[in-house]
Design an enzyme around this catalytic site. Sequence first.
Site, short mmCIF file in Angstrom:
data_model
loop_
_atom_site.label_atom_id
_atom_site.label_comp_id
_atom_site.label_asym_id
_atom_site.label_seq_id
_atom_site.Cartn_x
_atom_site.Cartn_y
_atom_site.Cartn_z
CB THR A 1 -8.97 3.33 -1.02
OG1 THR A 1 -9.78 4.28 -1.71
CG2 THR A 1 -9.83 2.48 -0.10
CG ASP B 1 -2.29 5.19 -0.90
OD1 ASP B 1 -2.38 4.56 0.17
OD2 ASP B 1 -2.94 4.92 -1.92
CG ASN C 1 -1.75 1.27 1.33
OD1 ASN C 1 -2.59 1.54 0.47
ND2 ASN C 1 -1.49 2.07 2.36
CG ASP D 1 0.71 -3.25 7.26
OD1 ASP D 1 0.51 -3.44 8.47
OD2 ASP D 1 0.99 -2.14 6.76
CD GLU E 1 -3.15 -3.51 10.02
OE1 GLU E 1 -2.91 -2.99 11.14
OE2 GLU E 1 -2.56 -3.15 8.98
CG HIS F 1 -5.36 2.32 4.42
ND1 HIS F 1 -5.81 3.60 4.62
CD2 HIS F 1 -5.23 1.77 5.66
CE1 HIS F 1 -5.94 3.83 5.93
NE2 HIS F 1 -5.59 2.73 6.57
#
Length: 470
Positions: free
Chosen positions: A170, A179, A128, A209, A257, A213
């Site tokens: 996201t 990101d 991510n 992880d 997660e 997102h």
Amino acid sequence: MKTTLKHLAMALMVLLPAMGRAEGANTAAGNQEIILHAWAWSFNTIREHLPEIKQAGYTIVQTSPINECVVGENGGRQLFGNGKWYYHYQPTDWTIGNYQLGTRSEFKAMCDEATRLGLRVIVDVLPNHTVIDRTQINARLDSAVHGRENLFHANGLWPIKDYSDRYQCTTGEMGTLPDVNTENPDFQYYYMQFVNDVLACGARGFRYDTAKHIGLPDEMRDPKSPQNDFWDVALGHKPVKGLSLALPREQLFVYGEVLQDRNVPEQGYARYMDLTASNYGWVLRNVLNKHDAHADDLTRWHHSVDPMHLVTWVESHDTYCNDHASAGMPDELVRLGWVFLAARQFGTPLFYSRPHGSTRQNYWGDNEIGRVGNDEYKHPLVQAANEFRRINAGQPEHLVFSDNGKQIVVERGRRAAVVINLDEQPADVAIHVTVENGKYRDAVTKARLQVKKGMLKAKLAPMTAYILYK
């Protein structure tokens, strides 16, 4: 107090289609896997202790992130100080091996030994985001996506202000971490080469992880994203530029997660992978800290997803390290919570290995990345609870709580039960149970307890648990 019929019915329901998700040893009869989170252990340290891990009853070993990562102050390898534990959560490239945990060859040797012993290795992965200091990103990664400007979302350098806003969540910068445009086919191709190399070395699963997102197919796209298809690519539902997941999804154990919060599409993520039961961990810690089973509702899973597809914990590395929400709990209290989770029919329990030498006054202990954790992961009571889970696989559960909330009984079938005493004082108890009448023996202390006319009467030692077999 007995488990409600509503709860028992919920525990048997299958709420979601699995889209090819691996069941592993998880079936409608219950979950059998047990995860040891070998947090911040090096590859060589894990390999050295695999026989003990196997003996303690775990089936899966989870590593910390194995990707190339930012090098800390003076190349230090302290959990907190010079070179911190969270630096391996700041990728500079997606290749195997880093200065904190070891080399690719050491990772493969660890996986080979785990396979020989019948254990599975799963890897903590984090596609991510990258390192905070973008000057440290490896030139190979820039080249793979044809320029740094293509590595991040259009929104990827703007901080998230509202985590319940799914577009921000996201596509935005989380906690100063840029990101990544996970929907860029060039990045996906590069990342999947890393994933397939991890599998080629012998790993058989992943913990994703910050999974919440990364957007789902039906969510709003970033302007740079042609479509939200990362999860379909990463979990083998479609290829990218001719490259697919190297092994069938059904052979892998994968969970994400997906920390629970407002407006999180849990069911959407559950179509791809198992999820973390973060709210249940909070509820369990509340019960443990108050020494009162009635302080919260342990009969519900506090999640919209079927418990067969939840990963449960007393604590995680985040609750221990980030805000120290669980770090002040004494080891014996965490141990009782673990016995409860391991004894249950559903949920896949994860045991977080605390730092070696840690105390409730010194959370970092010896403060050295790469070392084995403290001995709690192989404590006799922990090992006995893991064995109880294996022996009673498929047996239905029944939860019983004493009237004063100081005792919890987890019954599995009619001839085995776990009795947990949360009381800080010795307790004379008389609890209605449904296991067969007769004499039972504790697997750890060999103490004998008796059930007569549906009543368990015993004198229980403070802050301990009994693993009972008839």
